[in-house]
Design a protein around this motif. Structure first.
Motif, PDB file in Angstrom:
ATOM      1  N   TYR A 204     -45.109 -85.030 -99.608  1.00  0.00           N
ATOM      2  CA  TYR A 204     -45.411 -86.226-100.395  1.00  0.00           C
ATOM      3  C   TYR A 204     -46.232 -87.221 -99.594  1.00  0.00           C
ATOM      4  O   TYR A 204     -46.969 -88.028-100.145  1.00  0.00           O
ATOM      5  CB  TYR A 204     -44.128 -86.915-100.863  1.00  0.00           C
ATOM      6  N   VAL A 205     -46.053 -87.181 -98.283  1.00  0.00           N
ATOM      7  CA  VAL A 205     -46.681 -88.175 -97.415  1.00  0.00           C
ATOM      8  C   VAL A 205     -48.159 -87.853 -97.193  1.00  0.00           C
ATOM      9  O   VAL A 205     -49.004 -88.752 -97.170  1.00  0.00           O
ATOM     10  CB  VAL A 205     -45.933 -88.240 -96.054  1.00  0.00           C
ATOM     11  N   ALA A 206     -48.454 -86.551 -97.084  1.00  0.00           N
ATOM     12  CA  ALA A 206     -49.798 -86.122 -96.694  1.00  0.00           C
ATOM     13  C   ALA A 206     -50.900 -86.697 -97.582  1.00  0.00           C
ATOM     14  O   ALA A 206     -51.912 -87.186 -97.084  1.00  0.00           O
ATOM     15  CB  ALA A 206     -49.864 -84.592 -96.683  1.00  0.00           C
ATOM     16  N   ALA A 207     -50.675 -86.641 -98.921  1.00  0.00           N
ATOM     17  CA  ALA A 207     -51.744 -87.048 -99.843  1.00  0.00           C
ATOM     18  C   ALA A 207     -51.506 -88.439-100.434  1.00  0.00           C
ATOM     19  O   ALA A 207     -52.059 -88.788-101.473  1.00  0.00           O
ATOM     20  CB  ALA A 207     -51.881 -86.018-100.959  1.00  0.00           C
ATOM     21  N   GLU A 210     -54.481 -90.463-101.648  1.00  0.00           N
ATOM     22  CA  GLU A 210     -55.333 -89.921-102.726  1.00  0.00           C
ATOM     23  C   GLU A 210     -54.574 -89.634-104.014  1.00  0.00           C
ATOM     24  O   GLU A 210     -55.185 -89.527-105.076  1.00  0.00           O
ATOM     25  CB  GLU A 210     -56.003 -88.606-102.287  1.00  0.00           C
ATOM     26  N   CYS A 211     -53.271 -89.428-103.920  1.00  0.00           N
ATOM     27  CA  CYS A 211     -52.535 -88.940-105.081  1.00  0.00           C
ATOM     28  C   CYS A 211     -51.566 -89.999-105.605  1.00  0.00           C
ATOM     29  O   CYS A 211     -50.603 -90.360-104.934  1.00  0.00           O
ATOM     30  CB  CYS A 211     -51.782 -87.661-104.710  1.00  0.00           C
ATOM     31  N   ALA A 212     -51.832 -90.492-106.823  1.00  0.00           N
ATOM     32  CA  ALA A 212     -51.024 -91.572-107.403  1.00  0.00           C
ATOM     33  C   ALA A 212     -49.573 -91.139-107.614  1.00  0.00           C
ATOM     34  O   ALA A 212     -48.649 -91.918-107.410  1.00  0.00           O
ATOM     35  CB  ALA A 212     -51.638 -92.028-108.723  1.00  0.00           C
ATOM     36  N   GLU A 213     -49.374 -89.847-108.001  1.00  0.00           N
ATOM     37  CA  GLU A 213     -48.007 -89.370-108.248  1.00  0.00           C
ATOM     38  C   GLU A 213     -47.213 -89.342-106.946  1.00  0.00           C
ATOM     39  O   GLU A 213     -46.051 -89.743-106.906  1.00  0.00           O
ATOM     40  CB  GLU A 213     -48.027 -87.964-108.866  1.00  0.00           C
ATOM     41  N   ASP A 214     -47.848 -88.840-105.877  1.00  0.00           N
ATOM     42  CA  ASP A 214     -47.163 -88.809-104.584  1.00  0.00           C
ATOM     43  C   ASP A 214     -46.863 -90.227-104.107  1.00  0.00           C
ATOM     44  O   ASP A 214     -45.778 -90.515-103.589  1.00  0.00           O
ATOM     45  CB  ASP A 214     -48.018 -88.087-103.530  1.00  0.00           C
ATOM     46  N   ALA A 215     -47.818 -91.111-104.311  1.00  0.00           N
ATOM     47  CA  ALA A 215     -47.614 -92.497-103.903  1.00  0.00           C
ATOM     48  C   ALA A 215     -46.438 -93.108-104.653  1.00  0.00           C
ATOM     49  O   ALA A 215     -45.616 -93.826-104.074  1.00  0.00           O
ATOM     50  CB  ALA A 215     -48.886 -93.316-104.137  1.00  0.00           C
ATOM     51  N   ASP A 239     -52.703 -89.562 -90.177  1.00  0.00           N
ATOM     52  CA  ASP A 239     -53.866 -90.431 -89.966  1.00  0.00           C
ATOM     53  C   ASP A 239     -53.508 -91.905 -90.159  1.00  0.00           C
ATOM     54  O   ASP A 239     -52.467 -92.233 -90.741  1.00  0.00           O
ATOM     55  CB  ASP A 239     -55.019 -90.035 -90.901  1.00  0.00           C
ATOM     56  N   ASP A 240     -54.412 -92.761 -89.697  1.00  0.00           N
ATOM     57  CA  ASP A 240     -54.190 -94.206 -89.738  1.00  0.00           C
ATOM     58  C   ASP A 240     -54.022 -94.733 -91.160  1.00  0.00           C
ATOM     59  O   ASP A 240     -53.210 -95.609 -91.412  1.00  0.00           O
ATOM     60  CB  ASP A 240     -55.372 -94.941 -89.078  1.00  0.00           C
ATOM     61  N   GLY A 241     -54.829 -94.173 -92.094  1.00  0.00           N
ATOM     62  CA  GLY A 241     -54.768 -94.637 -93.479  1.00  0.00           C
ATOM     63  C   GLY A 241     -53.379 -94.441 -94.063  1.00  0.00           C
ATOM     64  O   GLY A 241     -52.839 -95.320 -94.742  1.00  0.00           O
ATOM     65  N   THR A 242     -52.794 -93.269 -93.789  1.00  0.00           N
ATOM     66  CA  THR A 242     -51.449 -92.975 -94.290  1.00  0.00           C
ATOM     67  C   THR A 242     -50.434 -93.924 -93.663  1.00  0.00           C
ATOM     68  O   THR A 242     -49.562 -94.463 -94.355  1.00  0.00           O
ATOM     69  CB  THR A 242     -51.072 -91.508 -93.972  1.00  0.00           C
ATOM     70  N   ALA A 243     -50.556 -94.140 -92.366  1.00  0.00           N
ATOM     71  CA  ALA A 243     -49.631 -95.047 -91.681  1.00  0.00           C
ATOM     72  C   ALA A 243     -49.732 -96.449 -92.276  1.00  0.00           C
ATOM     73  O   ALA A 243     -48.710 -97.111 -92.508  1.00  0.00           O
ATOM     74  CB  ALA A 243     -49.921 -95.076 -90.185  1.00  0.00           C
ATOM     75  N   LEU A 258     -50.177 -88.124 -85.914  1.00  0.00           N
ATOM     76  CA  LEU A 258     -50.852 -89.380 -85.560  1.00  0.00           C
ATOM     77  C   LEU A 258     -50.196 -90.028 -84.339  1.00  0.00           C
ATOM     78  O   LEU A 258     -50.876 -90.513 -83.447  1.00  0.00           O
ATOM     79  CB  LEU A 258     -50.812 -90.359 -86.744  1.00  0.00           C
ATOM     80  N   PHE A 259     -48.881 -90.023 -84.307  1.00  0.00           N
ATOM     81  CA  PHE A 259     -48.153 -90.674 -83.206  1.00  0.00           C
ATOM     82  C   PHE A 259     -47.961 -89.721 -82.042  1.00  0.00           C
ATOM     83  O   PHE A 259     -48.063 -90.122 -80.888  1.00  0.00           O
ATOM     84  CB  PHE A 259     -46.802 -91.184 -83.707  1.00  0.00           C
ATOM     85  N   GLY A 260     -47.651 -88.487 -82.339  1.00  0.00           N
ATOM     86  CA  GLY A 260     -47.457 -87.509 -81.275  1.00  0.00           C
ATOM     87  C   GLY A 260     -46.956 -86.197 -81.823  1.00  0.00           C
ATOM     88  O   GLY A 260     -46.166 -86.177 -82.763  1.00  0.00           O
ATOM     89  N   ARG A 261     -47.453 -85.103 -81.252  1.00  0.00           N
ATOM     90  CA  ARG A 261     -46.960 -83.772 -81.609  1.00  0.00           C
ATOM     91  C   ARG A 261     -45.650 -83.530 -80.877  1.00  0.00           C
ATOM     92  O   ARG A 261     -45.344 -84.218 -79.911  1.00  0.00           O
ATOM     93  CB  ARG A 261     -47.989 -82.724 -81.187  1.00  0.00           C
ATOM     94  N   PRO A 262     -44.886 -82.537 -81.323  1.00  0.00           N
ATOM     95  CA  PRO A 262     -43.710 -82.162 -80.546  1.00  0.00           C
ATOM     96  C   PRO A 262     -44.157 -81.709 -79.148  1.00  0.00           C
ATOM     97  O   PRO A 262     -45.094 -80.924 -79.026  1.00  0.00           O
ATOM     98  CB  PRO A 262     -43.116 -80.994 -81.341  1.00  0.00           C
ATOM     99  N   LEU A 263     -43.514 -82.227 -78.112  1.00  0.00           N
ATOM    100  CA  LEU A 263     -43.912 -81.943 -76.733  1.00  0.00           C
ATOM    101  C   LEU A 263     -42.712 -81.504 -75.904  1.00  0.00           C
ATOM    102  O   LEU A 263     -41.583 -81.917 -76.171  1.00  0.00           O
ATOM    103  CB  LEU A 263     -44.486 -83.211 -76.078  1.00  0.00           C
ATOM    104  N   PRO A 264     -42.960 -80.685 -74.855  1.00  0.00           N
ATOM    105  CA  PRO A 264     -41.881 -80.404 -73.903  1.00  0.00           C
ATOM    106  C   PRO A 264     -41.393 -81.713 -73.290  1.00  0.00           C
ATOM    107  O   PRO A 264     -42.157 -82.686 -73.214  1.00  0.00           O
ATOM    108  CB  PRO A 264     -42.555 -79.537 -72.841  1.00  0.00           C
ATOM    109  N   ALA A 265     -40.134 -81.724 -72.852  1.00  0.00           N
ATOM    110  CA  ALA A 265     -39.509 -82.966 -72.394  1.00  0.00           C
ATOM    111  C   ALA A 265     -40.335 -83.699 -71.331  1.00  0.00           C
ATOM    112  O   ALA A 265     -40.500 -84.925 -71.414  1.00  0.00           O
ATOM    113  CB  ALA A 265     -38.105 -82.679 -71.873  1.00  0.00           C
TER     114      ALA A 265
END
Ligand code: C2E
Ligand code: CA
Ligand code: CA
Ligand code: CA
Length: 277
Positions: A204-207, A210-215, A239-243, A258-265
């Motif tokens: 739901y977050v990704a679009a 662009e998507c009124a229903e998801d919004a 992305d920044d727009g979504t944030a 946008l903030f960070g991928r899963p990373l090793p400790a």
């Protein structure tokens, strides 16, 4: 036999087709991975949208397979979830995540950790004791742990699930409903559950922009969450727009590439310390 299957014990069935045999190989390798310590966790930050502060990290399991490389959970968790081996997996991930939380605390970093529970685990009466033993073993306060579970986990035997969650929550552990919006009747059901947080599914977050229903769905999930006094997290923020849209809608926390991928400790530790003022 059916009875053994129900109890989660894998039995060799000579009539098994290739698919089943592949699964048996995977499960026997997985048993070895547990014994050898080949499971690792990566950590992905959860970030307060208004301030950029890290509110916690989610522990995501990976399997350092001896020949196939680093496997993501999608390649083994579904098969493991159909057996009793999911409980040792959960215990191992808890152990690794809490050991890391303890190590961060020793470095002066307060990082709450979130661990995923499979639907089955939520119906096990021994879960609260196992989780509390793990916390005590690592000397980590219960408030530093969040457990994430999906709505579907609560559809079967809801009374039992509620009892388990109530006991965990009474101990001070945070409970989060993962992939919120993907199960049905989520809105009505959530009201009666002992939870602290909802995580809006990334589908739901990704679009959102662009998507009124998801919004509309995201907006109502945020409103519902806040009406119930819950923290609302959006996953899959890329992305920044979504944030920005999420922040405008009042969403509390974001998680995503946008903030960070899963990373090793160790890499996440550098990321955490690097962004401290
Ligand atoms: P999940 O709990 O919904 O975890 C989020 C998944 O989305 C993770 O995939 C993460 O890497 C991915 N992700 C995070 N940000 C983004 C983004 O911005 N864009 C996109 N496209 N994806 C993003 P991962 O690590 O492959 O985990 C997949 C699923 O496996 C998890 O979904 C969770 O259901 C399950 N899982 C992971 N670790 C465990 C575990 O320790 N125990 C159990 N039972 N399940 C686990
Ligand atoms: Ca999760
Ligand atoms: Ca999720
Ligand atoms: Ca998801």
């Amino acid at each position: 036999t059916a009875k053994e299957r129900q109890s989660g014990v894998e039995v060799y069935d000579p009539a098994a087709d290739g698919h089943d045999r592949g699964r048996l190989v995977l499960l026997s390798e997985f048993r070895r991975a547990l014994a050898q310590g080949d499971l690792v966790v990566h950590f992905q930050p959860k970030v307060a949208l208004a301030t950029g502060a890290v509110t916690g990290v989610e522990a995501l399991v990976r399997w350092a397979h001896p020949t196939r490389g680093l496997l993501g959970p999608g390649e083994f968790v579904p098969a493991v979830e159909r057996t009793g081996l999911i409980e040792p997996l959960t215990d191992r991930v808890l152990d690794l995540a809490l050991a890391q939380a303890r190590a961060w605390a020793a470095q002066g970093l307060e990082v709450p950790v979130a661990v995923n529970l499979s639907a089955r685990s939520v119906h096990r009466g021994d879960l609260p004791d196992r989780v509390l033993a793990a916390l005590a073993g690592h000397g980590v306060p219960a408030g530093m742990l969040c457990l994430e579970l999906t709505e579907t986990a609560l559809l079967t035997e809801p009374e039992r699930a509620r009892d388990v969650l109530t006991r965990l929550r009474a101990a001070g552990i945070r409970i989060s409903i993962d992939d919120f919006g993907t199960g049905y009747s989520s809105m009505g059901r959530i009201r009666h559950l002992p939870v602290d947080e909802i995580k809006i599914d990334r589908s739901y977050v990704a679009a959102l922009a662009e998507c009124a229903e998801d919004a509309a769905l995201v907006r109502s999930a945020i409103d519902l969450g806040h009406r119930l006094g819950l923290t609302v997290v959006a996953e899959g923020v890329e992305d920044d727009g979504t944030a920005a849209s999420l922040q405008a809608l009042g969403c509390d926390v974001g998680q995503g590439y946008l903030f960070g991928r899963p990373l090793p400790a160790d890499e996440l530790t550098r990321w955490l310390t690097g962004r401290r003022p």
